[in-house]
Design a protein around this motif. Structure first.
Motif, PDB file in Angstrom:
ATOM      1  N   CYS A  38       9.384  37.407  38.388  1.00 42.84           N
ATOM      2  CA  CYS A  38      10.298  38.515  38.072  1.00 42.84           C
ATOM      3  C   CYS A  38      11.573  38.014  37.404  1.00 42.84           C
ATOM      4  O   CYS A  38      12.037  38.591  36.417  1.00 42.84           O
ATOM      5  N   LEU A  39      12.144  36.942  37.934  1.00 47.53           N
ATOM      6  CA  LEU A  39      13.383  36.405  37.369  1.00 47.53           C
ATOM      7  C   LEU A  39      13.143  35.835  35.972  1.00 47.53           C
ATOM      8  O   LEU A  39      13.962  36.022  35.072  1.00 47.53           O
ATOM      9  N   ALA A  40      12.026  35.153  35.791  1.00 45.23           N
ATOM     10  CA  ALA A  40      11.706  34.619  34.462  1.00 45.23           C
ATOM     11  C   ALA A  40      11.499  35.758  33.463  1.00 45.23           C
ATOM     12  O   ALA A  40      11.987  35.704  32.329  1.00 45.23           O
ATOM     13  N   THR A  41      10.817  36.812  33.904  1.00 49.49           N
ATOM     14  CA  THR A  41      10.596  37.971  33.034  1.00 49.49           C
ATOM     15  C   THR A  41      11.912  38.621  32.660  1.00 49.49           C
ATOM     16  O   THR A  41      12.142  38.961  31.496  1.00 49.49           O
ATOM     17  N   LEU A  42      12.790  38.798  33.632  1.00 47.13           N
ATOM     18  CA  LEU A  42      14.104  39.397  33.365  1.00 47.13           C
ATOM     19  C   LEU A  42      14.893  38.552  32.372  1.00 47.13           C
ATOM     20  O   LEU A  42      15.507  39.074  31.443  1.00 47.13           O
ATOM     21  N   GLY A  43      14.855  37.230  32.531  1.00 47.21           N
ATOM     22  CA  GLY A  43      15.550  36.347  31.598  1.00 47.21           C
ATOM     23  C   GLY A  43      15.014  36.454  30.184  1.00 47.21           C
ATOM     24  O   GLY A  43      15.774  36.515  29.220  1.00 47.21           O
ATOM     25  N   VAL A  44      13.698  36.509  30.042  1.00 47.51           N
ATOM     26  CA  VAL A  44      13.078  36.610  28.721  1.00 47.51           C
ATOM     27  C   VAL A  44      13.435  37.938  28.066  1.00 47.51           C
ATOM     28  O   VAL A  44      13.716  37.999  26.865  1.00 47.51           O
ATOM     29  N   ILE A  45      13.435  39.012  28.841  1.00 47.65           N
ATOM     30  CA  ILE A  45      13.766  40.334  28.298  1.00 47.65           C
ATOM     31  C   ILE A  45      15.165  40.339  27.696  1.00 47.65           C
ATOM     32  O   ILE A  45      15.403  40.924  26.649  1.00 47.65           O
ATOM     33  N   VAL A  52      14.536  27.532  27.250  1.00 44.05           N
ATOM     34  CA  VAL A  52      14.737  27.626  28.697  1.00 44.05           C
ATOM     35  C   VAL A  52      16.203  27.887  29.019  1.00 44.05           C
ATOM     36  O   VAL A  52      16.527  28.714  29.876  1.00 44.05           O
ATOM     37  N   TYR A  53      17.095  27.229  28.329  1.00 48.42           N
ATOM     38  CA  TYR A  53      18.533  27.400  28.562  1.00 48.42           C
ATOM     39  C   TYR A  53      18.971  28.842  28.251  1.00 48.42           C
ATOM     40  O   TYR A  53      19.682  29.459  29.044  1.00 48.42           O
ATOM     41  N   ALA A  54      18.531  29.382  27.137  1.00 45.30           N
ATOM     42  CA  ALA A  54      18.905  30.756  26.759  1.00 45.30           C
ATOM     43  C   ALA A  54      18.346  31.771  27.747  1.00 45.30           C
ATOM     44  O   ALA A  54      19.022  32.741  28.106  1.00 45.30           O
ATOM     45  N   ILE A  55      17.127  31.548  28.214  1.00 41.12           N
ATOM     46  CA  ILE A  55      16.527  32.447  29.195  1.00 41.12           C
ATOM     47  C   ILE A  55      17.326  32.392  30.497  1.00 41.12           C
ATOM     48  O   ILE A  55      17.603  33.419  31.114  1.00 41.12           O
ATOM     49  N   GLY A  56      17.712  31.204  30.928  1.00 40.35           N
ATOM     50  CA  GLY A  56      18.511  31.058  32.147  1.00 40.35           C
ATOM     51  C   GLY A  56      19.851  31.752  32.045  1.00 40.35           C
ATOM     52  O   GLY A  56      20.293  32.432  32.981  1.00 40.35           O
ATOM     53  N   GLN A  57      20.515  31.586  30.917  1.00 42.52           N
ATOM     54  CA  GLN A  57      21.805  32.252  30.731  1.00 42.52           C
ATOM     55  C   GLN A  57      21.637  33.768  30.692  1.00 42.52           C
ATOM     56  O   GLN A  57      22.420  34.495  31.285  1.00 42.52           O
ATOM     57  N   ALA A  58      20.620  34.257  30.014  1.00 41.60           N
ATOM     58  CA  ALA A  58      20.384  35.699  29.941  1.00 41.60           C
ATOM     59  C   ALA A  58      20.049  36.262  31.316  1.00 41.60           C
ATOM     60  O   ALA A  58      20.487  37.357  31.669  1.00 41.60           O
ATOM     61  N   LEU A  59      19.304  35.506  32.117  1.00 37.97           N
ATOM     62  CA  LEU A  59      18.989  35.926  33.471  1.00 37.97           C
ATOM     63  C   LEU A  59      20.257  36.090  34.293  1.00 37.97           C
ATOM     64  O   LEU A  59      20.447  37.087  34.987  1.00 37.97           O
ATOM     65  N   ALA A  60      21.149  35.115  34.205  1.00 39.78           N
ATOM     66  CA  ALA A  60      22.403  35.183  34.964  1.00 39.78           C
ATOM     67  C   ALA A  60      23.227  36.394  34.547  1.00 39.78           C
ATOM     68  O   ALA A  60      23.743  37.131  35.395  1.00 39.78           O
ATOM     69  N   VAL A  61      23.345  36.626  33.268  1.00 33.69           N
ATOM     70  CA  VAL A  61      24.120  37.767  32.773  1.00 33.69           C
ATOM     71  C   VAL A  61      23.477  39.078  33.225  1.00 33.69           C
ATOM     72  O   VAL A  61      24.168  40.001  33.653  1.00 33.69           O
ATOM     73  N   ALA A  62      22.149  39.154  33.176  1.00 30.42           N
ATOM     74  CA  ALA A  62      21.446  40.366  33.606  1.00 30.42           C
ATOM     75  C   ALA A  62      21.653  40.631  35.091  1.00 30.42           C
ATOM     76  O   ALA A  62      21.645  41.774  35.526  1.00 30.42           O
ATOM     77  N   GLY A  67      26.893  32.662  33.138  1.00 32.20           N
ATOM     78  CA  GLY A  67      25.738  32.051  32.493  1.00 32.20           C
ATOM     79  C   GLY A  67      25.209  30.805  33.159  1.00 32.20           C
ATOM     80  O   GLY A  67      24.003  30.603  33.230  1.00 32.20           O
ATOM     81  N   LYS A  68      26.074  29.966  33.688  1.00 31.96           N
ATOM     82  CA  LYS A  68      25.637  28.708  34.285  1.00 31.96           C
ATOM     83  C   LYS A  68      24.799  28.919  35.548  1.00 31.96           C
ATOM     84  O   LYS A  68      24.025  28.066  35.931  1.00 31.96           O
ATOM     85  N   HIS A  69      24.909  30.071  36.190  1.00 34.88           N
ATOM     86  CA  HIS A  69      24.179  30.322  37.426  1.00 34.88           C
ATOM     87  C   HIS A  69      22.707  30.624  37.198  1.00 34.88           C
ATOM     88  O   HIS A  69      21.921  30.606  38.132  1.00 34.88           O
ATOM     89  N   GLY A  70      22.307  30.895  35.989  1.00 30.21           N
ATOM     90  CA  GLY A  70      20.899  31.139  35.699  1.00 30.21           C
ATOM     91  C   GLY A  70      20.176  29.892  35.246  1.00 30.21           C
ATOM     92  O   GLY A  70      18.957  29.854  35.204  1.00 30.21           O
ATOM     93  N   VAL A  71      20.928  28.850  34.926  1.00 29.11           N
ATOM     94  CA  VAL A  71      20.331  27.623  34.424  1.00 29.11           C
ATOM     95  C   VAL A  71      19.844  26.756  35.574  1.00 29.11           C
ATOM     96  O   VAL A  71      18.805  26.137  35.523  1.00 29.11           O
ATOM     97  N   ASN A  72      20.573  26.734  36.679  1.00 27.66           N
ATOM     98  CA  ASN A  72      20.201  25.953  37.848  1.00 27.66           C
ATOM     99  C   ASN A  72      20.019  26.907  39.013  1.00 27.66           C
ATOM    100  O   ASN A  72      20.923  27.114  39.802  1.00 27.66           O
ATOM    101  N   LEU A  73      18.829  27.493  39.132  1.00 30.82           N
ATOM    102  CA  LEU A  73      18.579  28.490  40.172  1.00 30.82           C
ATOM    103  C   LEU A  73      18.462  27.900  41.573  1.00 30.82           C
ATOM    104  O   LEU A  73      18.462  28.634  42.532  1.00 30.82           O
ATOM    105  N   ALA A  74      18.377  26.594  41.694  1.00 29.53           N
ATOM    106  CA  ALA A  74      18.259  25.996  43.011  1.00 29.53           C
ATOM    107  C   ALA A  74      19.489  26.321  43.865  1.00 29.53           C
ATOM    108  O   ALA A  74      19.398  26.480  45.074  1.00 29.53           O
ATOM    109  N   HIS A  75      20.651  26.451  43.257  1.00 25.88           N
ATOM    110  CA  HIS A  75      21.867  26.741  43.999  1.00 25.88           C
ATOM    111  C   HIS A  75      22.161  28.233  44.042  1.00 25.88           C
ATOM    112  O   HIS A  75      23.075  28.667  44.705  1.00 25.88           O
TER     113      HIS A  75
END
Length: 77
Positions: A38-45, A52-62, A67-75
């Motif tokens: 779900c999170l990967a899909t949301l980032g891609v949308i 991968v970096y752009a998807i992570g940033q877009a996920l965080a913003v969504a 933006g940095k919080h979507g790049v390292n989801l472990a934290h």
């Protein structure tokens, strides 16, 4: 499902994606895998690029985070 959204707000949110993908995958996949999908899909949308970096940033913003919080989801779990 409303996908129009207002300017500056996500057109589709995490809950909507989770509800959509939980139907076909909930019985076959572990809950954490469904969440990851779900999170990967949301980032891609919401990503302007499919790196991968752009998807992570877009996920965080969504999700309403920086933006940095979507790049390292472990934290961010």
């Amino acid at each position: 499902m409303d996908v129009t959204g207002e300017v500056g707000t996500p057109a589709i949110n995490e809950q909507q994606v989770h509800e959509f993908l939980s139907g076909p995958f909930a019985e076959d996949l572990h809950a954490k895998r469904v969440l990851s999908l779900c999170l990967a899909t949301l980032g891609v949308i919401h990503a302007a690029s499919l790196s991968v970096y752009a998807i992570g940033q877009a996920l965080a913003v969504a999700r309403g985070k920086k933006g940095k919080h979507g790049v390292n989801l472990a934290h961010d779990a």
